[in-house]
Write a protein that holds these residues in place. Structure first.
Motif, PDB file in Angstrom:
ATOM      1  N   PRO A 166      -1.595   7.738  13.555  1.00  0.00           N
ATOM      2  CA  PRO A 166      -1.651   9.169  13.321  1.00  0.00           C
ATOM      3  C   PRO A 166      -1.718   9.524  11.843  1.00  0.00           C
ATOM      4  CG  PRO A 166       0.547   8.521  14.013  1.00  0.00           C
ATOM      5  CD  PRO A 166      -0.330   7.320  14.141  1.00  0.00           C
ATOM      6  N   ALA A 167      -1.364   8.587  10.965  1.00  0.00           N
ATOM      7  CA  ALA A 167      -1.414   8.857   9.541  1.00  0.00           C
ATOM      8  C   ALA A 167      -2.770   8.523   8.942  1.00  0.00           C
ATOM      9  CB  ALA A 167      -0.326   8.052   8.821  1.00  0.00           C
ATOM     10  N   ALA A 175      -1.824  -0.867  -4.686  1.00  0.00           N
ATOM     11  CA  ALA A 175      -0.518  -0.764  -5.348  1.00  0.00           C
ATOM     12  C   ALA A 175      -0.120   0.701  -5.528  1.00  0.00           C
ATOM     13  CB  ALA A 175      -0.558  -1.490  -6.681  1.00  0.00           C
ATOM     14  N   THR A 176       0.072   1.404  -4.407  1.00  0.00           N
ATOM     15  CA  THR A 176       0.356   2.840  -4.448  1.00  0.00           C
ATOM     16  C   THR A 176       1.638   3.204  -3.704  1.00  0.00           C
ATOM     17  OG1 THR A 176      -0.972   3.184  -2.460  1.00  0.00           O
ATOM     18  CG2 THR A 176      -2.091   3.444  -4.576  1.00  0.00           C
ATOM     19  N   LEU A 177       2.483   2.239  -3.395  1.00  0.00           N
ATOM     20  CA  LEU A 177       3.655   2.503  -2.557  1.00  0.00           C
ATOM     21  C   LEU A 177       4.713   3.339  -3.272  1.00  0.00           C
ATOM     22  CD1 LEU A 177       4.857   1.941   0.220  1.00  0.00           C
ATOM     23  CD2 LEU A 177       5.853  -0.145  -0.708  1.00  0.00           C
ATOM     24  N   PHE A 178       4.899   3.119  -4.558  1.00  0.00           N
ATOM     25  CA  PHE A 178       5.967   3.791  -5.292  1.00  0.00           C
ATOM     26  C   PHE A 178       5.413   4.788  -6.311  1.00  0.00           C
ATOM     27  CE2 PHE A 178       7.920  -0.177  -3.905  1.00  0.00           C
ATOM     28  CZ  PHE A 178       9.087   0.304  -3.335  1.00  0.00           C
ATOM     29  N   PRO A 231       4.362  10.107  -1.736  1.00  0.00           N
ATOM     30  CA  PRO A 231       4.252  10.821  -0.460  1.00  0.00           C
ATOM     31  C   PRO A 231       3.129  10.271   0.418  1.00  0.00           C
ATOM     32  CG  PRO A 231       3.968  12.326  -2.327  1.00  0.00           C
ATOM     33  CD  PRO A 231       4.167  10.961  -2.879  1.00  0.00           C
ATOM     34  N   THR A 232       2.017   9.907  -0.198  1.00  0.00           N
ATOM     35  CA  THR A 232       0.887   9.326   0.530  1.00  0.00           C
ATOM     36  C   THR A 232       0.252   8.234  -0.313  1.00  0.00           C
ATOM     37  OG1 THR A 232      -0.680  10.907  -0.383  1.00  0.00           O
ATOM     38  CG2 THR A 232       0.293  11.475   1.745  1.00  0.00           C
ATOM     39  N   ARG A 254       0.524   8.323   5.253  1.00  0.00           N
ATOM     40  CA  ARG A 254       1.635   9.234   4.927  1.00  0.00           C
ATOM     41  C   ARG A 254       2.928   8.426   4.824  1.00  0.00           C
ATOM     42  NH1 ARG A 254      -0.819  12.593   9.114  1.00  0.00           N
ATOM     43  NH2 ARG A 254       0.882  11.878  10.421  1.00  0.00           N
ATOM     44  N   ILE A 255       3.216   7.968   3.633  1.00  0.00           N
ATOM     45  CA  ILE A 255       4.388   7.135   3.380  1.00  0.00           C
ATOM     46  C   ILE A 255       5.668   7.931   3.600  1.00  0.00           C
ATOM     47  CG2 ILE A 255       5.581   5.784   1.614  1.00  0.00           C
ATOM     48  CD1 ILE A 255       2.743   5.175   0.468  1.00  0.00           C
TER      49      ILE A 255
END
Length: 142
Positions: A12-13, A44-47, A55-56, A63-64
């Protein structure tokens, strides 16, 4: 989380018209934690900060913010680092006997850096495991 994340194309994300990579292409959960990689695309976009999630994902749109790793890692890792630093401080005191300010100068930054880095790894690892296993809140039905 209502639908829960999944590793398949029915995520869904997922952005419209985008299918996730095959499960073999997903980065390992530990690798996500160590390198801050998105669990879906490997970017490398997790943090967004030292231990704050983005947030994403800027690369794939995951959608993290929909994931919930909780506060368990913070308490657990603080206790572990507290035990390690205490043991090392006692060893330093008994072997060298430095003044108190040396302990403060050494152990405060070591503790802070150790907790922050290990918290980053643990949170990334748990988020990636949650994504990979399509984990979501349990529901009890009467």
């Amino acid at each position: 989380m209502t639908g829960g994340p999944s590793a398949g194309g029915g995520d869904p994300a997922a952005p419209a018209g985008a299918a996730g990579p095959a499960p073999a292409a997903l980065p390992a959960p530990l690798e996500c934690g160590l390198k801050g990689l998105c669990p879906r695309c490997g970017a490398a976009t997790l943090f967004a900060g030292a231990v704050r999630f983005s947030p994403t994902c800027g690369a794939c749109g995951l959608r993290i913010a929909d994931f919930n790793v909780g506060d368990g890692p913070a308490a657990f890792l603080t206790l572990i680092w507290g035990a390690i630093v205490t043991a090392l401080a006692i060893w330093l005191e008994l072997s060298v006997g430095p003044p108190w300010w040396v302990h403060a100068l050494v152990w405060v930054p070591v503790t802070a850096a150790g907790v922050v880095y290990s918290l980053r790894v643990a949170k990334g690892w748990l988020l990636a495991a949650e994504f990979r296993n399509a984990a979501r809140e349990g529901k009890i039905t009467p």
